[in-house]
Design a protein around this motif. Structure first.
Motif, mmCIF file in Angstrom:
data_model
loop_
_atom_site.group_PDB
_atom_site.id
_atom_site.type_symbol
_atom_site.label_atom_id
_atom_site.label_comp_id
_atom_site.label_asym_id
_atom_site.label_seq_id
_atom_site.Cartn_x
_atom_site.Cartn_y
_atom_site.Cartn_z
ATOM 1 N N ALA A 114 -15.231 72.017 50.050
ATOM 2 C CA ALA A 114 -16.134 71.985 51.210
ATOM 3 C C ALA A 114 -17.413 72.766 50.924
ATOM 4 O O ALA A 114 -18.520 72.296 51.226
ATOM 5 N N VAL A 115 -17.270 73.953 50.309
ATOM 6 C CA VAL A 115 -18.461 74.762 50.001
ATOM 7 C C VAL A 115 -19.351 74.010 49.005
ATOM 8 O O VAL A 115 -20.567 73.921 49.182
ATOM 9 N N GLY A 116 -18.729 73.467 47.954
ATOM 10 C CA GLY A 116 -19.504 72.732 46.955
ATOM 11 C C GLY A 116 -20.191 71.523 47.551
ATOM 12 O O GLY A 116 -21.367 71.249 47.256
ATOM 13 N N GLY A 117 -19.475 70.785 48.403
ATOM 14 C CA GLY A 117 -20.049 69.595 49.012
ATOM 15 C C GLY A 117 -21.201 69.925 49.945
ATOM 16 O O GLY A 117 -22.270 69.286 49.889
ATOM 17 N N VAL A 118 -21.014 70.942 50.808
ATOM 18 C CA VAL A 118 -22.072 71.324 51.758
ATOM 19 C C VAL A 118 -23.289 71.844 51.008
ATOM 20 O O VAL A 118 -24.440 71.502 51.322
ATOM 21 N N PHE A 119 -23.051 72.684 49.991
ATOM 22 C CA PHE A 119 -24.174 73.233 49.218
ATOM 23 C C PHE A 119 -25.009 72.113 48.592
ATOM 24 O O PHE A 119 -26.239 72.120 48.660
ATOM 25 N N SER A 120 -24.328 71.161 47.980
ATOM 26 C CA SER A 120 -25.062 70.101 47.284
ATOM 27 C C SER A 120 -25.842 69.223 48.255
ATOM 28 O O SER A 120 -26.937 68.751 47.940
ATOM 29 N N VAL A 121 -25.290 69.008 49.448
ATOM 30 C CA VAL A 121 -26.011 68.197 50.431
ATOM 31 C C VAL A 121 -27.254 68.937 50.930
ATOM 32 O O VAL A 121 -28.321 68.326 51.122
ATOM 33 N N LEU A 122 -27.134 70.255 51.119
ATOM 34 C CA LEU A 122 -28.302 71.038 51.544
ATOM 35 C C LEU A 122 -29.396 70.995 50.476
ATOM 36 O O LEU A 122 -30.578 70.873 50.793
ATOM 37 N N VAL A 123 -28.981 71.094 49.207
ATOM 38 C CA VAL A 123 -29.958 70.983 48.112
ATOM 39 C C VAL A 123 -30.598 69.599 48.122
ATOM 40 O O VAL A 123 -31.816 69.451 47.964
ATOM 41 N N LEU A 124 -29.760 68.578 48.328
ATOM 42 C CA LEU A 124 -30.261 67.203 48.392
ATOM 43 C C LEU A 124 -31.278 67.059 49.518
ATOM 44 O O LEU A 124 -32.338 66.427 49.357
ATOM 45 N N TRP A 125 -30.966 67.621 50.664
ATOM 46 C CA TRP A 125 -31.825 67.516 51.850
ATOM 47 C C TRP A 125 -33.178 68.199 51.622
ATOM 48 O O TRP A 125 -34.232 67.672 51.956
#
Length: 500
Positions: A114-125
């Motif tokens: 969950a942490v990895g997924g949320v972090f990567s989406v924030l970077v993507l955004w």
């Protein structure tokens, strides 16, 4: 960017329903060896034809996120990876399961994912256009350097003999060249066997060296009616465990996102790099390979971090980062949407940014449903050995077969099962072999392409700044690993020389 419009597009009953369906489907798919997220998304793309483009992509990205986590459940409990990137989780997840702490490992895997997924989406955004321009500077020369960096990880993560680790990874690299030459399209090392023109698929080989090898090992252990895994234990991560793994998880998230942005990087490379990084910086490196919670959390964070990173080149440039995003690209094109820089201008508020928000929700849904379903899904490991071992063998053969439907993959699984069994018996690191299998084709194709594009000049790997920097980092990490081993042996020798 109109935040209210974005939220109103995502927080609708239909959008939330497709996010939940996608995450649940991803979790179910991830626990079936061989049925990767790529295969599942490819099978479900025809169902998206009648859906709204946003709902279609929300479901597909939900599958992507869910499968990245649940792949760890069978890796931890059955030593059977759902896909190649799950092989890293086995190294410490399975020893924890044998200690009756499978639930602890699964809970940390969900938290890290969950942490990895949320972090990567924030970077993507926040940074997707800028990151895509950096990724475009990578040529085959730089990809080869990244592959060399991954190989140094094979030596760093091996807890025993460095010579045996090098032997194992070399064997994996040699096996990787079997098949059709990627540049000349001519067969090599196939020994007249037409099936080998396709090479040795690493999913079948990895299932063999981990799952089938364990079946063979346990078959020789007395007590057939006893369980392999005694209990699942508590699934919900504890605060001390989350605090201890927080730094490896954050670093794994960063590594996974970076590798995901590079087209062709893949979750396997990200997981191995994160595992090596976690071991090097851990206060308890001696626990790795024997049941380290950091060794479970870091690669899972990297594996999920790759999901958002892989979407960067897809959405900003129209270039898929891996096989899964290549299928997603097809789904977008079917919907009449052409990814690229103008996509943010033409469909930013009604597709791109709501998709980012939906990916964040998919990770939240994944961790809630993942923790709720962890015990029922993991309870398969509690079956008696007489039932469990045939079940694992059946899953292994099925997982290897359904990827391409080729019957020779059954033989590949069995042969590599014997190889894995012998490696474990004689203390050779199986993880190093797996990394060699995965990196071999990447290294070879990028080495040859890099030389062809630069008039066969090998100095190009040292004259290009990014490549030289990555190779320098690989040499530094290898030197530090060897120095650490030398210092540990010296301390042990000094302590043994002290009279009692």
């Amino acid at each position: 960017m109109d935040l209210l419009a974005i939220l109103s597009a995502v927080f609708t009953p239909a959008s939330l329903m497709w996010i939940l369906i996608g995450a649940l489907a991803g979790i179910v798919v991830g626990v079936i060896p061989g049925l990767t997220a790529t295969v599942a998304i490819a099978l479900l793309v025809p169902m998206t034809l009648d859906l709204d483009p946003l709902h279609s992509m929300l479901m597909l990205t939900g599958i992507f996120a869910g499968s990245m986590y649940s792949n760890s459940i069978t890796s931890i409990t059955l030593r059977t990876p759902g896909n190649p990137s799950g092989a890293v989780t086995i190294i410490d997840g399975y020893p924890l399961a044998l200690k009756g702490q499978a639930g602890r490992a699964i809970g940390l895997a969900a938290y890290a994912s969950a942490v990895g997924g949320v972090f990567s989406v924030l970077v993507l955004w926040l940074f997707s256009p800028m990151l895509a321009s950096v990724a475009l500077r990578f040529s085959p020369v730089e990809y080869f350097a990244v592959g060399i960096l991954g190989l140094t990880t094979a030596v760093a993560i091996s807890g025993g003999s460095r010579a045996r680790a090098l032997t194992a990874v070399t064997f994996g690299l040699v096996v990787g060249v079997i098949g059709t030459d990627p540049l000349t399209n001519l067969p090599r090392f196939t020994f007249g066997q037409s099936e080998l023109r396709l090479g040795v698929p690493f999913l079948a080989a990895i299932i063999g060296v981990f799952a089938m090898a364990e079946v063979l090992r346990l078959a020789g252990v007395p007590g057939r009616k006893t369980r392999v895994v005694s209990s699942i234990g508590r699934v919900m991560p504890t605060r001390p465990d989350m605090r201890r793994t927080l730094r490896p998880v954050l670093r794994g998230s960063v590594l996974g996102t970076i590798v995901g942005i590079l087209p062709g990087g893949g979750g396997s490379m990200a997981s191995y790099l994160a595992y090596g990084d976690a071991k090097r910086k851990s206060k308890h490196p001696e626990e790795f390979g024997k049941g380290s919670i950091e060794g479970v959390a870091a690669p899972d964070a990297a594996n999920s971090g790759m999901t958002g990173g892989a979407m960067v080149p897809l959405l900003t440039l129209g270039i898929p980062g891996d096989a899964t995003t290549a299928v997603m690209l097809g789904a977008l094109i079917i919907q009449g949407i052409n990814p690229g820089p103008r996509l943010f201008e033409s469909s930013g508020s009604d597709l791109v940014y709501p998709l980012f928000a939906g990916m964040l929700l998919a990770n939240v849904a994944m961790v809630i449903m993942g923790l709720a379903l962890a015990k029922p899904l993991a309870s398969v490991a509690l079956l008696p050995r007489t039932v469990l071992l045939p079940a694992i063998a059946t899953l292994s053969f099925t997982g290897a077969f359904i990827a391409t439907g080729q019957t020779y993959l059954l033989w590949i699984t069995l042969i590599f099962g014997v190889i894995g069994y012998l490696m474990v018996r004689y203390d050779y690191p199986v993880a190093a072999l797996a990394l060699g299998l995965i990196l071999g084709p990447i290294l070879e194709s990028n080495l040859r392409r890099g030389l062809m594009l630069n008039n066969d000049d090998p100095t190009v790997f040292l004259t290009r700044p990014i490549s030289a920097g990555i190779l320098g980092l690989a040499v530094l990490l290898l030197a530090l690993s060897l120095f650490s081993t030398w210092r540990a042996k010296r301390r042990a020798a000094q302590q043994s020389s002290i009279p009692a």
